[in-house]
Design a protein around this motif. Structure first.
Motif, PDB file in Angstrom:
ATOM      1  N   ILE A  76     -91.831  53.825   5.292  1.00  0.00           N
ATOM      2  CA  ILE A  76     -90.367  53.856   5.199  1.00  0.00           C
ATOM      3  C   ILE A  76     -89.770  54.162   6.565  1.00  0.00           C
ATOM      4  CG2 ILE A  76     -88.393  54.882   4.038  1.00  0.00           C
ATOM      5  CD1 ILE A  76     -90.227  55.599   1.722  1.00  0.00           C
ATOM      6  N   GLY A  77     -88.810  53.320   6.980  1.00  0.00           N
ATOM      7  CA  GLY A  77     -88.261  53.433   8.327  1.00  0.00           C
ATOM      8  C   GLY A  77     -89.217  52.864   9.349  1.00  0.00           C
ATOM      9  N   VAL A  78     -89.771  51.700   9.036  1.00  0.00           N
ATOM     10  CA  VAL A  78     -90.867  51.137   9.835  1.00  0.00           C
ATOM     11  C   VAL A  78     -90.427  50.736  11.236  1.00  0.00           C
ATOM     12  CG1 VAL A  78     -90.486  48.809   8.921  1.00  0.00           C
ATOM     13  CG2 VAL A  78     -92.728  49.429   9.822  1.00  0.00           C
ATOM     14  N   GLY A  79     -89.176  50.305  11.401  1.00  0.00           N
ATOM     15  CA  GLY A  79     -88.723  49.858  12.705  1.00  0.00           C
ATOM     16  C   GLY A  79     -89.262  48.481  13.066  1.00  0.00           C
ATOM     17  N   ILE A  80     -89.231  48.153  14.350  1.00  0.00           N
ATOM     18  CA  ILE A  80     -89.702  46.856  14.860  1.00  0.00           C
ATOM     19  C   ILE A  80     -90.987  47.106  15.635  1.00  0.00           C
ATOM     20  CG2 ILE A  80     -89.122  44.828  16.239  1.00  0.00           C
ATOM     21  CD1 ILE A  80     -86.158  45.674  15.936  1.00  0.00           C
ATOM     22  N   VAL A  81     -92.111  46.732  15.060  1.00  0.00           N
ATOM     23  CA  VAL A  81     -93.398  47.092  15.664  1.00  0.00           C
ATOM     24  C   VAL A  81     -94.315  45.898  15.895  1.00  0.00           C
ATOM     25  CG1 VAL A  81     -93.298  49.410  14.677  1.00  0.00           C
ATOM     26  CG2 VAL A  81     -94.415  47.592  13.379  1.00  0.00           C
ATOM     27  N   ASP A  82     -93.851  44.694  15.591  1.00  0.00           N
ATOM     28  CA  ASP A  82     -94.731  43.527  15.718  1.00  0.00           C
ATOM     29  C   ASP A  82     -95.175  43.278  17.151  1.00  0.00           C
ATOM     30  OD1 ASP A  82     -94.645  41.977  12.916  1.00  0.00           O
ATOM     31  OD2 ASP A  82     -92.676  42.842  13.305  1.00  0.00           O
ATOM     32  N   ASP A  83     -94.320  43.633  18.116  1.00  0.00           N
ATOM     33  CA  ASP A  83     -94.653  43.350  19.513  1.00  0.00           C
ATOM     34  C   ASP A  83     -95.119  44.588  20.270  1.00  0.00           C
ATOM     35  OD1 ASP A  83     -92.225  44.664  19.514  1.00  0.00           O
ATOM     36  OD2 ASP A  83     -91.353  43.458  21.128  1.00  0.00           O
ATOM     37  N   VAL A  84     -95.385  45.662  19.555  1.00  0.00           N
ATOM     38  CA  VAL A  84     -95.827  46.906  20.185  1.00  0.00           C
ATOM     39  C   VAL A  84     -97.332  46.845  20.447  1.00  0.00           C
ATOM     40  CG1 VAL A  84     -96.149  49.376  19.771  1.00  0.00           C
ATOM     41  CG2 VAL A  84     -93.968  48.288  19.196  1.00  0.00           C
ATOM     42  N   PRO A  85     -97.795  47.218  21.641  1.00  0.00           N
ATOM     43  CA  PRO A  85     -99.224  47.106  21.978  1.00  0.00           C
ATOM     44  C   PRO A  85    -100.072  48.256  21.435  1.00  0.00           C
ATOM     45  CG  PRO A  85     -98.019  47.924  23.865  1.00  0.00           C
ATOM     46  CD  PRO A  85     -96.979  47.618  22.812  1.00  0.00           C
ATOM     47  N   LEU A  86     -99.840  48.619  20.179  1.00  0.00           N
ATOM     48  CA  LEU A  86    -100.599  49.658  19.493  1.00  0.00           C
ATOM     49  C   LEU A  86    -100.808  49.217  18.053  1.00  0.00           C
ATOM     50  CD1 LEU A  86     -98.581  52.787  20.727  1.00  0.00           C
ATOM     51  CD2 LEU A  86    -100.906  52.195  21.444  1.00  0.00           C
ATOM     52  N   ASP A  87    -101.844  49.754  17.399  1.00  0.00           N
ATOM     53  CA  ASP A  87    -102.105  49.383  16.011  1.00  0.00           C
ATOM     54  C   ASP A  87    -101.089  50.027  15.082  1.00  0.00           C
ATOM     55  OD1 ASP A  87    -104.262  47.853  16.706  1.00  0.00           O
ATOM     56  OD2 ASP A  87    -105.771  49.347  16.153  1.00  0.00           O
ATOM     57  N   SER A  88    -100.462  49.202  14.251  1.00  0.00           N
ATOM     58  CA  SER A  88     -99.466  49.682  13.303  1.00  0.00           C
ATOM     59  C   SER A  88    -100.134  50.410  12.146  1.00  0.00           C
ATOM     60  CB  SER A  88     -98.669  48.499  12.750  1.00  0.00           C
ATOM     61  OG  SER A  88     -99.519  47.668  11.964  1.00  0.00           O
ATOM     62  N   PHE A 103     -96.348  47.972   1.871  1.00  0.00           N
ATOM     63  CA  PHE A 103     -94.977  47.510   2.015  1.00  0.00           C
ATOM     64  C   PHE A 103     -94.267  48.379   3.041  1.00  0.00           C
ATOM     65  CE2 PHE A 103     -95.650  45.559  -2.143  1.00  0.00           C
ATOM     66  CZ  PHE A 103     -94.941  44.372  -2.029  1.00  0.00           C
ATOM     67  N   ALA A 104     -93.309  47.794   3.728  1.00  0.00           N
ATOM     68  CA  ALA A 104     -92.484  48.548   4.665  1.00  0.00           C
ATOM     69  C   ALA A 104     -91.021  48.445   4.249  1.00  0.00           C
ATOM     70  CB  ALA A 104     -92.668  48.005   6.078  1.00  0.00           C
ATOM     71  N   PHE A 105     -90.274  49.506   4.537  1.00  0.00           N
ATOM     72  CA  PHE A 105     -88.853  49.550   4.240  1.00  0.00           C
ATOM     73  C   PHE A 105     -88.074  49.949   5.478  1.00  0.00           C
ATOM     74  CE2 PHE A 105     -90.622  49.921   0.035  1.00  0.00           C
ATOM     75  CZ  PHE A 105     -89.689  49.307  -0.800  1.00  0.00           C
ATOM     76  N   ASP A 106     -86.872  49.426   5.593  1.00  0.00           N
ATOM     77  CA  ASP A 106     -85.967  49.855   6.643  1.00  0.00           C
ATOM     78  C   ASP A 106     -84.541  49.501   6.217  1.00  0.00           C
ATOM     79  OD1 ASP A 106     -84.699  50.232   9.403  1.00  0.00           O
ATOM     80  OD2 ASP A 106     -86.822  50.567   9.846  1.00  0.00           O
ATOM     81  N   LYS A 107     -83.585  50.296   6.688  1.00  0.00           N
ATOM     82  CA  LYS A 107     -82.185  50.028   6.365  1.00  0.00           C
ATOM     83  C   LYS A 107     -81.464  49.269   7.472  1.00  0.00           C
ATOM     84  CE  LYS A 107     -80.272  54.373   8.175  1.00  0.00           C
ATOM     85  NZ  LYS A 107     -79.440  55.553   7.872  1.00  0.00           N
ATOM     86  N   ASP A 108     -82.120  49.122   8.629  1.00  0.00           N
ATOM     87  CA  ASP A 108     -81.516  48.483   9.798  1.00  0.00           C
ATOM     88  C   ASP A 108     -81.551  46.962   9.630  1.00  0.00           C
ATOM     89  OD1 ASP A 108     -80.969  47.412  12.344  1.00  0.00           O
ATOM     90  OD2 ASP A 108     -81.797  49.158  13.358  1.00  0.00           O
ATOM     91  N   GLU A 109     -80.385  46.328   9.701  1.00  0.00           N
ATOM     92  CA  GLU A 109     -80.310  44.878   9.517  1.00  0.00           C
ATOM     93  C   GLU A 109     -81.051  44.117  10.608  1.00  0.00           C
ATOM     94  OE1 GLU A 109     -79.231  43.148   7.027  1.00  0.00           O
ATOM     95  OE2 GLU A 109     -78.524  44.870   5.894  1.00  0.00           O
ATOM     96  N   VAL A 110     -81.127  44.691  11.814  1.00  0.00           N
ATOM     97  CA  VAL A 110     -81.873  44.035  12.889  1.00  0.00           C
ATOM     98  C   VAL A 110     -83.361  44.028  12.568  1.00  0.00           C
ATOM     99  CG1 VAL A 110     -82.462  44.107  15.334  1.00  0.00           C
ATOM    100  CG2 VAL A 110     -80.121  44.608  14.603  1.00  0.00           C
ATOM    101  N   VAL A 111     -83.867  45.146  12.046  1.00  0.00           N
ATOM    102  CA  VAL A 111     -85.270  45.212  11.625  1.00  0.00           C
ATOM    103  C   VAL A 111     -85.550  44.168  10.558  1.00  0.00           C
ATOM    104  CG1 VAL A 111     -87.024  46.649  10.525  1.00  0.00           C
ATOM    105  CG2 VAL A 111     -85.461  47.657  12.188  1.00  0.00           C
ATOM    106  N   LEU A 112     -84.660  44.066   9.581  1.00  0.00           N
ATOM    107  CA  LEU A 112     -84.855  43.107   8.493  1.00  0.00           C
ATOM    108  C   LEU A 112     -84.800  41.672   9.008  1.00  0.00           C
ATOM    109  CD1 LEU A 112     -82.626  44.923   5.857  1.00  0.00           C
ATOM    110  CD2 LEU A 112     -85.116  44.849   5.901  1.00  0.00           C
ATOM    111  N   ALA A 113     -83.923  41.403   9.979  1.00  0.00           N
ATOM    112  CA  ALA A 113     -83.856  40.057  10.555  1.00  0.00           C
ATOM    113  C   ALA A 113     -85.149  39.704  11.260  1.00  0.00           C
ATOM    114  CB  ALA A 113     -82.676  39.975  11.523  1.00  0.00           C
ATOM    115  N   HIS A 114     -85.717  40.659  11.999  1.00  0.00           N
ATOM    116  CA  HIS A 114     -87.012  40.425  12.648  1.00  0.00           C
ATOM    117  C   HIS A 114     -88.087  40.143  11.600  1.00  0.00           C
ATOM    118  CE1 HIS A 114     -87.025  41.083  17.013  1.00  0.00           C
ATOM    119  NE2 HIS A 114     -85.905  41.746  16.796  1.00  0.00           N
ATOM    120  N   ALA A 115     -88.081  40.919  10.525  1.00  0.00           N
ATOM    121  CA  ALA A 115     -89.100  40.738   9.494  1.00  0.00           C
ATOM    122  C   ALA A 115     -89.005  39.363   8.858  1.00  0.00           C
ATOM    123  CB  ALA A 115     -88.950  41.823   8.431  1.00  0.00           C
TER     124      ALA A 115
END
Length: 269
Positions: A76-88, A103-115
């Protein structure tokens, strides 16, 4: 960098964008960069601390899955981690339990758009706010895929310091989770941290979409009231590990503490 969408607001920094910047990603906006650099001028250790927090989340998640056999994970509150150079969290969990449902959750519309654009990693990044547990546990995408009568692992890394009443969040989770469920959380603390730096970072975040709240370590520890606090208890995230084997570097300018707590298996579901 993000290509702005017409429905998205990029004029303010967001926790997800700031965290992505600290972690070495590229999915941040100019507002995120400006705020992040202001924070780093106050506390140069913030990027290193963010990376340690990120690794703590994955380490604690994989430990809980291995230790208790939990196969249902909500980040919950996963953020944007697809391009982070660390294991999620998702990668760390699947390294020990390839059959896990994540499953991941986030309230940020930018995070959801990336997903929506990337469609990789987690089974889904869904709209959800940790202050609305009914909205998370009642999400239609979970129906038939997550059994809430069985233990669930909740990851809330660096989330509750953006919440006004984290005790209410923890109480809400405890009421809804099945016995044996585990919550992993981390939180920025002002205990043994320079007041000038705490004030400076708080001010830097004041114009972000979610202001940050630094709390005393004893108040963060109290969030586990009513739970079974798991060893090693509440410690700096660099020192947290289920077997005591992990020991990262401690930093001078900021502290983030973490813990894992379990819903008592003796409690009625």
């Amino acid at each position: 960098m993000i290509t702005p969408g017409l429905a998205l607001d990029f004029s303010h920094a967001t926790p997800a964008g700031l965290y992505n910047y600290y972690l070495g990603g590229r999915a941040w906006t100019e507002a995120d960069r400006e705020t992040a650099e202001a924070v780093i001028r106050i506390s140069p250790d913030v990027p290193a601390m963010a990376k340690e927090n990120f690794k703590f989340a994955g380490r604690a998640a994989s430990w809980a899955v291995a230790e208790y056999g939990i196969r249902q994970i909500l980040d919950i509150g996963v953020g944007i981690v697809d391009d982070v150079p660390l294991d999620s969290v998702e990668i760390c969990v699947r390294n020990v339990a390839p059959d896990a449902t994540v499953f991941a959750f986030d309230k940020d519309e930018v995070v959801l758009a990336h997903a929506r654009a990337l469609r990789r990693g987690y089974l889904g990044v869904l709209r959800g706010d940790i202050t609305d547990p009914d909205g998370i546990f009642g999400h239609p995408e979970l129906v038939g895929r997550v059994d809430l009568t069985e233990p669930v692992l909740i990851i809330a890394a660096a989330v509750l310091h953006f919440v006004d009443d984290p005790a209410a969040v923890m109480a809400g989770l405890r009421e809804r989770l099945a016995p044996g469920s585990v919550v992993v959380l981390s939180h920025a603390t002002k205990t043994r941290t320079s007041q000038a730096r705490v004030s400076g970072m708080t001010k830097a975040y004041s114009n972000a979409s979610s202001p940050i709240v630094f709390r005393e370590e004893e108040d963060i520890a109290a969030l586990a009231d009513g739970w079974d606090l798991l060893p090693p208890g509440l410690v700096d995230v660099q020192l947290w590990s289920g077997d005591g084997a992990y020991e990262g570097e401690l930093y001078e300018t900021i502290r983030v503490v973490g813990m894992a707590a379990r819903v008592s298996v003796g409690r009625a579901a």
